[in-house]
Design a protein around this motif. Structure first.
Motif, PDB file in Angstrom:
ATOM      1  N   GLU A  20     -19.569 -21.806 -10.468  1.00 33.21           N
ATOM      2  CA  GLU A  20     -20.536 -22.695 -10.633  1.00 33.21           C
ATOM      3  C   GLU A  20     -21.926 -22.182 -11.283  1.00 33.21           C
ATOM      4  N   ARG A  31     -11.698  -9.796  11.508  1.00 35.69           N
ATOM      5  CA  ARG A  31     -11.615  -9.159  12.494  1.00 35.69           C
ATOM      6  C   ARG A  31     -10.917  -7.847  12.395  1.00 35.69           C
ATOM      7  N   ARG A  56     -16.609 -18.352  -5.751  1.00 31.87           N
ATOM      8  CA  ARG A  56     -16.829 -19.542  -6.002  1.00 31.87           C
ATOM      9  C   ARG A  56     -18.411 -19.853  -6.300  1.00 31.87           C
ATOM     10  N   LEU A  74     -25.874 -21.519   1.522  1.00 28.14           N
ATOM     11  CA  LEU A  74     -25.024 -21.994   2.904  1.00 28.14           C
ATOM     12  C   LEU A  74     -23.479 -21.118   2.643  1.00 28.14           C
ATOM     13  N   TYR A  75     -23.095 -21.261   1.626  1.00 27.02           N
ATOM     14  CA  TYR A  75     -21.742 -20.307   1.489  1.00 27.02           C
ATOM     15  C   TYR A  75     -21.987 -18.934   2.052  1.00 27.02           C
ATOM     16  N   ARG A 133     -26.426 -17.888  12.826  1.00 27.62           N
ATOM     17  CA  ARG A 133     -27.347 -18.547  11.517  1.00 27.62           C
ATOM     18  C   ARG A 133     -28.636 -18.505  12.210  1.00 27.62           C
ATOM     19  N   ALA A 156     -22.560 -18.375   5.709  1.00 28.02           N
ATOM     20  CA  ALA A 156     -21.246 -18.518   6.322  1.00 28.02           C
ATOM     21  C   ALA A 156     -20.471 -17.241   6.197  1.00 28.02           C
ATOM     22  N   GLY A 215     -26.415 -24.896  -1.690  1.00 34.51           N
ATOM     23  CA  GLY A 215     -24.860 -24.861  -1.608  1.00 34.51           C
ATOM     24  C   GLY A 215     -24.602 -23.274  -1.559  1.00 34.51           C
ATOM     25  N   HIS A 216     -25.092 -22.407  -2.486  1.00 35.34           N
ATOM     26  CA  HIS A 216     -24.682 -20.949  -2.395  1.00 35.34           C
ATOM     27  C   HIS A 216     -25.329 -20.337  -1.364  1.00 35.34           C
ATOM     28  N   ALA A 228     -28.148 -33.580  16.939  1.00 37.50           N
ATOM     29  CA  ALA A 228     -27.612 -33.137  17.852  1.00 37.50           C
ATOM     30  C   ALA A 228     -27.702 -34.122  19.149  1.00 37.50           C
ATOM     31  N   GLU A 263     -22.009 -14.828   8.688  1.00 42.33           N
ATOM     32  CA  GLU A 263     -22.061 -14.927  10.204  1.00 42.33           C
ATOM     33  C   GLU A 263     -20.495 -14.461  10.524  1.00 42.33           C
ATOM     34  N   ASP A 306     -27.129 -26.941  -6.038  1.00 42.60           N
ATOM     35  CA  ASP A 306     -26.208 -25.925  -6.153  1.00 42.60           C
ATOM     36  C   ASP A 306     -26.861 -24.583  -5.327  1.00 42.60           C
ATOM     37  N   ASP A 343      -1.836   3.863  15.075  1.00 45.54           N
ATOM     38  CA  ASP A 343      -2.394   2.638  15.268  1.00 45.54           C
ATOM     39  C   ASP A 343      -4.112   2.975  15.731  1.00 45.54           C
ATOM     40  N   ARG A 365       0.823  -1.286  -0.112  1.00 44.57           N
ATOM     41  CA  ARG A 365       0.105   0.062   0.007  1.00 44.57           C
ATOM     42  C   ARG A 365       0.911   1.277   0.079  1.00 44.57           C
TER      43      ARG A 365
END
Lengths: 94, 356
Positions: B197, B63, B193, B120-121, B133, B124, B117-118, B340, B127, B114, B43, B36
């Protein structure tokens, strides 16, 4: 009470010889289900030959706030790189 | 570019959608390696550091410090995107049991899987911003977060499955390819990702319509009817016109969004015209014509009043979609509880084995 479906980090090895790479995360009640869910979610197109799942809570991460202090000690040791050293002309195989 | 790739699939990996996604991925790696220009004064200058990263086209990570509004905007956007993938399984799922052949059925099953799946990606990725969730699922189920308005339209015929793949996934791709360059790392990586797909989704839809459009007159009429019904709702997927879009300016400054709604809509129209010609179908817009001056097509805007009505809950299928999702979530409760309980039982057994 513990979370009935905690978070797991997923690492996939794309091919033999490559390292496992972090691809994402998912929820599952235990390690075995996490592994099966990871297969279904992250390797639908044969993206991998091996999967690791790690409880997200088991990962200890360095803090970005302390990034500089944490990594600084390596910053002034340029002599660790071979390019630090001048090679005299004509010296081969060095 | 991928308007041309149907006839020449061997060239597909070089250009078109996948080429753009690969370029975004390469840019991500390249920016990550780049130094950069300046280091923030101290800081304590967290905002300066954040601005610097965004300015350098690098990625903000979970973070890192970020403005609260940035975090909120991302949670809203990623969550709505995730909800759309999950709700989006319904209109197509409607045809799994009635697909015209085993091959079509297997393809459609893989596509709907798919979409799950998308979702769920993306959940995540959301989150990582500090929302759980369960909270996200609740926000969808109690109607406090939205999903794409397009999924509130019904799939009346098999040709609609083709129209969804070609137009709805096509519009989604035009929207999503720039998101591969989003400033938030987990979202950008999830989008790379997903986009990789997605190309199969759009092609399978186009192929369904191509087959129908070159079939019997009745099949061709069915394909045309699907295009007639899905064209304007697909244009509306890009959101309200730029002047009325509430979130755009700030999102552009933060590099969450890279192009305006109207720019993306234009890009989509320009791609579709030639694709429709090859299908031999007519886009239902009498005012659609090439504008030599703008080097783009002039077209009729979708009905934005209708879009607002559908977003507010008054589309043809809003109630059905939400009722189905609530039912599916409730019906799945025993599976989550059983998993569970089984995990807990196994943990106890393992402990006993160790003790013995």
């Amino acid at each position: 009470m513990t979370d009935p479906s905690p978070l797991w980090e997923v690492f996939v090895r794309a091919r033999r010889g490559l390292s496992h790479t972090h691809v994402g995360s998912l929820h599952a009640p235990d390690a075995e289900l996490a592994l099966r869910n990871a297969r279904d979610l992250y390797t639908r197109r044969q993206e991998g030959v091996s999967i690791w799942v790690v409880p997200a809570s088991a990962i200890t991460a360095s803090s970005p706030d302390e990034k500089d202090a944490f990594f600084d000690p390596a910053a002034d040791k340029v002599y660790r790189h071979p390019t630090f050293y001048e090679v005299p002309d004509g010296v081969a195989h060095l | 570019m991928y308007g041309n790739d149907f006839g020449a699939p061997e060239e597909a990996s070089g250009g078109g959608l996948l080429g753009e996604v690969e370029a975004a991925e390469a840019a991500l790696r390249e920016a990550a390696a780049r130094q950069r220009r300046r280091v923030p004064a101290s800081d304590d200058d967290l905002a300066g550091f954040f601005a610097e990263i965004v300015e350098a086209d690098q990625k903000i990570e979970p973070r890192d410090w970020m403005p609260e509004a940035y975090r909120k905007t991302l949670i809203r956007q990623i969550a709505q995107h995730a909800h759309s993938e999950i709700i989006g399984m319904q209109p197509e799922g409607n045809w799994i049991s009635r697909a015209p052949s085993l091959k079509r059925k297997a393809i459609l099953l893989a596509k709907v899987q798919d979409e799950a799946g998308h979702g769920l990606y993306l959940y995540a990725a959301a989150e990582t911003l500090g929302i759980s969730r369960d909270e996200l699922v609740d926000l969808l189920l109690n109607g406090r977060q939205k999903y794409s308005s397009i999924f509130n339209y019904p799939t009346l015929t098999w040709a609609d499955v083709g129209a969804i793949g070609w137009l709805v996934d096509g519009a989604a791709i035009v929207n999503q390819v720039p998101l591969c360059r989003c400033s938030y790392g987990p979202y950008a990586r999830a989008m790379i990702r997903i986009c990789k797909e997605e190309s199969f989704h759009q092609r399978q839809g186009y192929e369904i319509l191509h087959t129908l459009a070159h079939g019997t007159p009745a099949q061709k009429a069915m394909a045309q009817d699907a295009l007639d019904r899905w064209w304007y709702p697909s244009l509306a997927m890009f959101g309200p016109p730029d002047g009325e879009s509430t979130h755009s300016t700030q999102s552009m400054a933060w590099k969450i969004k890279r192009f305006s709604n109207d720019e993306l809509r234009q890009r989509f129209v320009d791609m579709c015209v030639q694709q429709a010609e090859i299908l031999g179908l007519t886009i239902p817009d009498p005012d659609l014509r090439w504008n030599d001056e703008r080097q783009a097509y002039d077209f009729t805007q979708p009905d934005y009043d209708e879009l607002m009505r559908v977003i507010k809950g008054d589309g043809p299928c809003n109630r059905q979609r939400m009722a189905h999702r609530r039912q599916a979530h409730a019906d799945g409760a025993w599976v989550r509880e059983a998993a569970a309980a089984y995990a807990a039982k196994r943990a106890v057994e393992k402990k006993e084995k160790v003790a013995a």
